[in-house]
Design a protein around this motif. Structure first.
Motif, mmCIF file in Angstrom:
data_model
loop_
_atom_site.group_PDB
_atom_site.id
_atom_site.type_symbol
_atom_site.label_atom_id
_atom_site.label_comp_id
_atom_site.label_asym_id
_atom_site.label_seq_id
_atom_site.Cartn_x
_atom_site.Cartn_y
_atom_site.Cartn_z
ATOM 1 N N GLY A 14 0.671 -1.039 -0.199
ATOM 2 C CA GLY A 14 -0.198 -0.157 0.461
ATOM 3 C C GLY A 14 1.088 1.467 -0.066
ATOM 4 N N ILE A 15 0.274 2.435 -0.447
ATOM 5 C CA ILE A 15 0.995 3.652 -0.286
ATOM 6 C C ILE A 15 0.015 4.387 0.740
ATOM 7 C CG2 ILE A 15 2.049 2.834 -2.306
ATOM 8 C CD1 ILE A 15 0.196 4.977 -3.674
ATOM 9 N N THR A 16 0.070 5.880 0.783
ATOM 10 C CA THR A 16 -0.549 6.482 1.430
ATOM 11 C C THR A 16 -0.395 8.180 0.656
ATOM 12 O OG1 THR A 16 -1.230 7.716 3.334
ATOM 13 C CG2 THR A 16 0.973 7.142 3.385
ATOM 14 N N PHE A 17 -1.012 9.197 0.220
ATOM 15 C CA PHE A 17 -0.843 10.360 0.567
ATOM 16 C C PHE A 17 -2.076 11.810 0.606
ATOM 17 C CE2 PHE A 17 -2.916 7.694 -3.779
ATOM 18 C CZ PHE A 17 -4.152 9.137 -3.864
ATOM 19 N N PRO A 18 -1.442 12.582 0.711
ATOM 20 C CA PRO A 18 -2.557 13.293 0.806
ATOM 21 C C PRO A 18 -3.275 13.536 0.026
ATOM 22 C CG PRO A 18 -0.568 14.045 0.660
ATOM 23 C CD PRO A 18 -0.197 13.368 0.348
ATOM 24 N N ALA A 19 -4.931 13.626 0.543
ATOM 25 C CA ALA A 19 -5.934 13.900 -0.689
ATOM 26 C C ALA A 19 -5.844 15.080 -1.105
ATOM 27 C CB ALA A 19 -7.644 13.559 0.469
ATOM 28 N N TRP A 20 -5.145 16.301 -0.959
ATOM 29 C CA TRP A 20 -4.872 17.844 -0.968
ATOM 30 C C TRP A 20 -4.181 17.347 -1.331
ATOM 31 C CZ3 TRP A 20 -9.188 20.352 -1.738
ATOM 32 C CH2 TRP A 20 -10.798 20.058 -1.456
ATOM 33 N N THR A 101 -9.262 3.614 0.499
ATOM 34 C CA THR A 101 -9.441 4.222 1.940
ATOM 35 C C THR A 101 -9.244 5.761 2.204
ATOM 36 O OG1 THR A 101 -9.078 1.994 3.309
ATOM 37 C CG2 THR A 101 -9.384 3.227 4.425
ATOM 38 N N GLU A 102 -10.331 6.599 2.139
ATOM 39 C CA GLU A 102 -10.448 7.914 2.044
ATOM 40 C C GLU A 102 -10.236 7.911 3.932
ATOM 41 O OE1 GLU A 102 -11.142 12.232 1.570
ATOM 42 O OE2 GLU A 102 -11.761 10.314 3.176
ATOM 43 N N VAL A 103 -9.081 8.753 4.616
ATOM 44 C CA VAL A 103 -9.353 9.611 6.227
ATOM 45 C C VAL A 103 -9.843 10.703 6.485
ATOM 46 C CG1 VAL A 103 -7.621 9.107 7.971
ATOM 47 C CG2 VAL A 103 -6.951 7.540 5.766
ATOM 48 N N ASP A 104 -10.523 10.856 6.547
ATOM 49 C CA ASP A 104 -10.584 12.122 6.995
ATOM 50 C C ASP A 104 -10.281 13.635 6.707
ATOM 51 O OD1 ASP A 104 -11.852 14.038 9.143
ATOM 52 O OD2 ASP A 104 -9.559 14.848 9.418
ATOM 53 N N SER A 105 -10.948 12.768 4.935
ATOM 54 C CA SER A 105 -10.799 13.953 3.049
ATOM 55 C C SER A 105 -9.599 14.806 3.881
ATOM 56 C CB SER A 105 -11.993 14.850 4.210
ATOM 57 O OG SER A 105 -12.225 15.698 2.991
ATOM 58 N N SER A 106 -8.276 14.450 4.055
ATOM 59 C CA SER A 106 -7.300 14.709 4.194
ATOM 60 C C SER A 106 -6.354 14.037 3.526
ATOM 61 C CB SER A 106 -6.823 15.080 5.708
ATOM 62 O OG SER A 106 -6.571 13.551 6.474
ATOM 63 N N LEU A 107 -6.795 12.196 3.867
ATOM 64 C CA LEU A 107 -5.624 11.718 3.227
ATOM 65 C C LEU A 107 -6.287 10.331 2.357
ATOM 66 C CD1 LEU A 107 -3.557 10.893 6.568
ATOM 67 C CD2 LEU A 107 -2.414 11.964 4.258
ATOM 68 N N TRP A 108 -5.623 9.860 1.305
ATOM 69 C CA TRP A 108 -5.393 8.348 0.913
ATOM 70 C C TRP A 108 -4.498 7.049 0.788
ATOM 71 C CZ3 TRP A 108 -10.296 7.482 -1.898
ATOM 72 C CH2 TRP A 108 -10.699 7.984 -2.409
ATOM 73 N N ASP A 109 -5.577 6.061 1.571
ATOM 74 C CA ASP A 109 -4.100 5.094 1.365
ATOM 75 C C ASP A 109 -4.866 4.013 1.130
ATOM 76 O OD1 ASP A 109 -3.231 5.930 4.218
ATOM 77 O OD2 ASP A 109 -4.836 4.753 5.296
ATOM 78 N N ARG A 123 3.261 7.597 -9.322
ATOM 79 C CA ARG A 123 3.857 8.257 -10.772
ATOM 80 C C ARG A 123 2.486 9.885 -10.635
ATOM 81 N NH1 ARG A 123 3.259 9.478 -16.547
ATOM 82 N NH2 ARG A 123 0.866 7.523 -16.516
ATOM 83 N N HIS A 124 1.606 9.400 -10.536
ATOM 84 C CA HIS A 124 0.525 10.836 -10.255
ATOM 85 C C HIS A 124 0.572 11.439 -9.170
ATOM 86 C CE1 HIS A 124 -1.012 10.264 -14.081
ATOM 87 N NE2 HIS A 124 -1.391 8.526 -13.844
ATOM 88 N N TYR A 125 0.970 10.933 -8.053
ATOM 89 C CA TYR A 125 1.314 11.672 -6.784
ATOM 90 C C TYR A 125 2.589 11.032 -6.325
ATOM 91 C CZ TYR A 125 -3.606 10.990 -7.827
ATOM 92 O OH TYR A 125 -4.512 10.958 -8.483
ATOM 93 N N PRO A 126 3.293 11.991 -6.383
ATOM 94 C CA PRO A 126 4.247 11.860 -6.539
ATOM 95 C C PRO A 126 5.125 12.005 -4.995
ATOM 96 C CG PRO A 126 4.416 13.812 -7.249
ATOM 97 C CD PRO A 126 3.524 13.195 -7.386
ATOM 98 N N ASP A 127 4.384 13.118 -4.159
ATOM 99 C CA ASP A 127 4.406 13.123 -2.662
ATOM 100 C C ASP A 127 3.824 11.123 -2.083
ATOM 101 O OD1 ASP A 127 1.700 13.262 -3.101
ATOM 102 O OD2 ASP A 127 1.927 14.597 -1.765
ATOM 103 N N ALA A 128 3.694 9.968 -2.280
ATOM 104 C CA ALA A 128 3.330 9.234 -2.210
ATOM 105 C C ALA A 128 3.838 8.718 -1.759
ATOM 106 C CB ALA A 128 2.521 7.845 -2.997
ATOM 107 N N MET A 129 4.110 7.523 0.282
ATOM 108 C CA MET A 129 4.758 6.566 0.674
ATOM 109 C C MET A 129 4.330 5.521 0.980
ATOM 110 S SD MET A 129 5.819 10.111 3.717
ATOM 111 C CE MET A 129 4.319 9.476 4.355
ATOM 112 N N ASP A 130 5.728 4.862 1.331
ATOM 113 C CA ASP A 130 4.686 3.241 0.818
ATOM 114 C C ASP A 130 4.214 2.960 2.844
ATOM 115 O OD1 ASP A 130 5.615 2.170 -1.679
ATOM 116 O OD2 ASP A 130 7.291 1.850 0.143
#
Length: 131
Positions: A14-20, A101-109, A123-130
């Protein structure tokens, strides 16, 4: 709070990244499009912790039945639908293939069995972290 998923330990990465991203909110519809052919033939079930739009009621109704195909889910999440806490599970042959998984309107897992799907999202969300 996001739901703990049994699928998370079942061979999924999995990855996580900001929704905004600045003023741009990454919607579920955008993620479905970014999954491309990987997500196209999946059957989706979606759960919400909070109903924020009348479309959520229809999404939950369809999820409680047999689930819905990707194009139906896409049609119900566009135009712009911002969620607060939601889990969308895409399955094929009764096996969960991807969890959004959309977390509190601020993150996507995002968890997936196919690393290529995660690579495309990175590639589309380069700030994604594992995860």
């Amino acid at each position: 709070m996001p739901r703990e998923t049994a699928e998370a330990g079942a061979g999924m990465k999995g990855i996580t990244f900001p929704a905004w991203h600045g003023k741009h909110y990454v919607t579920m519809a955008e993620l479905l499009v970014r999954l491309g052919s990987f997500g196209l033939d999946l059957t989706w079930r979606v759960e919400f912790d909070e109903i924020v739009d009348p479309r959520c009621v229809e999404i939950e109704r369809r999820s409680a039945e047999a689930g819905m195909d990707t194009l139906t889910l896409l049609s119900l999440t566009t135009p712009f639908l911002q969620l607060i806490d939601a889990d969308a599970r895409g399955s094929a042959d009764d096996k969960v293939m991807v969890v959004l998984t959309e977390v509190d309107s601020s993150l996507w897992d995002v968890r997936a069995v196919d690393e290529r799907a995660l690579s495309e999202l990175r590639r589309h969300y380069p700030d994604a972290m594992d995860l």
